[in-house]
Design an enzyme around this catalytic site. Sequence first.
Site, PDB file in Angstrom:
ATOM      1  N   ASN A  45       0.831  -1.205   0.000  1.00 46.22           N
ATOM      2  CA  ASN A  45       0.000   0.000   0.000  1.00 46.22           C
ATOM      3  C   ASN A  45       0.866   1.256   0.000  1.00 46.22           C
ATOM      4  OD1 ASN A  45       0.630  -0.837   2.639  1.00 46.22           O
ATOM      5  ND2 ASN A  45      -1.154   0.158   3.535  1.00 46.22           N
ATOM      6  N   GLU A  47       0.278   5.233   0.690  1.00 42.84           N
ATOM      7  CA  GLU A  47      -0.689   6.219   1.187  1.00 42.84           C
ATOM      8  C   GLU A  47      -0.399   7.609   0.648  1.00 42.84           C
ATOM      9  OE1 GLU A  47      -0.885   5.576   5.460  1.00 42.84           O
ATOM     10  OE2 GLU A  47      -2.043   3.734   5.111  1.00 42.84           O
ATOM     11  N   CYS A  56      -4.197   0.891  -2.293  1.00 39.16           N
ATOM     12  CA  CYS A  56      -4.081  -0.356  -1.534  1.00 39.16           C
ATOM     13  C   CYS A  56      -2.973  -1.215  -2.141  1.00 39.16           C
ATOM     14  CB  CYS A  56      -5.398  -1.120  -1.568  1.00 39.16           C
ATOM     15  SG  CYS A  56      -6.664  -0.495  -0.435  1.00 39.16           S
ATOM     16  N   GLU A  58      -3.227  -4.094  -3.240  1.00 40.42           N
ATOM     17  CA  GLU A  58      -3.757  -4.779  -4.424  1.00 40.42           C
ATOM     18  C   GLU A  58      -3.657  -3.884  -5.664  1.00 40.42           C
ATOM     19  OE1 GLU A  58      -5.098  -4.478  -1.481  1.00 40.42           O
ATOM     20  OE2 GLU A  58      -6.008  -6.346  -0.804  1.00 40.42           O
ATOM     21  N   CYS A  89      -9.939  -5.613   0.956  1.00 41.46           N
ATOM     22  CA  CYS A  89     -11.139  -4.792   1.155  1.00 41.46           C
ATOM     23  C   CYS A  89     -12.081  -4.987  -0.037  1.00 41.46           C
ATOM     24  CB  CYS A  89     -10.759  -3.316   1.319  1.00 41.46           C
ATOM     25  SG  CYS A  89     -10.182  -2.515  -0.187  1.00 41.46           S
ATOM     26  N   CYS A  92     -10.939  -3.819  -3.401  1.00 43.66           N
ATOM     27  CA  CYS A  92      -9.834  -4.609  -3.957  1.00 43.66           C
ATOM     28  C   CYS A  92     -10.292  -5.989  -4.415  1.00 43.66           C
ATOM     29  CB  CYS A  92      -8.690  -4.682  -2.966  1.00 43.66           C
ATOM     30  SG  CYS A  92      -7.869  -3.085  -2.846  1.00 43.66           S
TER      31      CYS A  92
HETATM   32  N1  THU Z   1      -5.287  -1.592   2.722  1.00 40.83           N
HETATM   33  C1  THU Z   1      -4.763  -2.324   1.684  1.00 40.83           C
HETATM   34  O1  THU Z   1      -3.656  -2.026   1.199  1.00 40.83           O
HETATM   35  N2  THU Z   1      -5.485  -3.349   1.191  1.00 40.83           N
HETATM   36  C2  THU Z   1      -6.671  -3.781   1.709  1.00 40.83           C
HETATM   37  O2  THU Z   1      -7.294  -4.692   1.146  1.00 40.83           O
HETATM   38  C3  THU Z   1      -7.178  -3.178   2.937  1.00 40.83           C
HETATM   39  C4  THU Z   1      -6.586  -1.866   3.301  1.00 40.83           C
HETATM   40  C5  THU Z   1      -4.519  -0.445   3.245  1.00 40.83           C
HETATM   41  C6  THU Z   1      -5.033   0.892   2.854  1.00 40.83           C
HETATM   42  C7  THU Z   1      -4.452   1.779   3.948  1.00 40.83           C
HETATM   43  O3  THU Z   1      -3.150   2.202   3.518  1.00 40.83           O
HETATM   44  C8  THU Z   1      -4.294   0.858   5.136  1.00 40.83           C
HETATM   45  O4  THU Z   1      -4.492  -0.469   4.650  1.00 40.83           O
HETATM   46  C9  THU Z   1      -5.289   1.124   6.243  1.00 40.83           C
HETATM   47  O5  THU Z   1      -6.590   1.124   5.770  1.00 40.83           O
END
Ligand code: THU
Length: 146
Positions: A45, A47, A56, A58, A89, A92
Site C-alpha cells: 500500500n 498512502e 491499496c 492490491e 477490502c 480490492c
Molecule cells: N489496505 C490495503 O492495502 N489493502 C486492503 O485490502 C485493505 C486496506 C490499506 C489501505 C491503507 O493504507 C491501510 O491499509 C489502512 O486502511
Amino acid sequence: MREIDWAALHAAAVSAATKAYTPYSGFPVGAAALVDDGRLITGANIENAAYGVTLCAECSLVSELIMGGGGRLVAFACVNGAGERLMPCGRCRQLLFEHAAPEMLLDTVSGIRTIDQVLPDAFGPRQLEDYAARRDTAGRGEEANG
Ligand code: THU
C-alpha cells in the site's frame, strides 16, 4: 490445477509489506500473487496526504500485473505488517476479480477461498459485454424494420 506454493506466496507478501508507504495509518499491507504464466508479482500500500487517494497493496499488485505483460491471477495472498493474513477490502476484491483466472484462489482469514466465494454474483466485464451484444442486436433489428 497447478500446485500452489502458499508458503512462498505468503513470504513474498510479507516481504512486500516492508516496502509499504504508510505514514498516516501505520498499517503496512503486502500482497503477492501467482500469474497464469508462472510469474510471482507483489504489491504494497502507498498512502497519500489526501487520504482517499491511497493505493491499496492490491492496486500496486495489479499495476505490476499489467505493466509486466498482463495475464490472469491464479492465487493470491495478503498480509498486514505482522505477517497476519488479511482479507482484501471490498474495492480490492473487485480489482482482483477483473484479472482473475477462473477459480482463482485466495489465502484468507477463513481458509483458501475462490474469488467467487469472496465476491459472489460479481459485477464485471461480462455484464458490459452482454449488454453491448443485446444493444447491437436490437440496433440491427431497428435498421431492418426501418
Ligand atoms: N489496505 C490495503 O492495502 N489493502 C486492503 O485490502 C485493505 C486496506 C490499506 C489501505 C491503507 O493504507 C491501510 O491499509 C489502512 O486502511
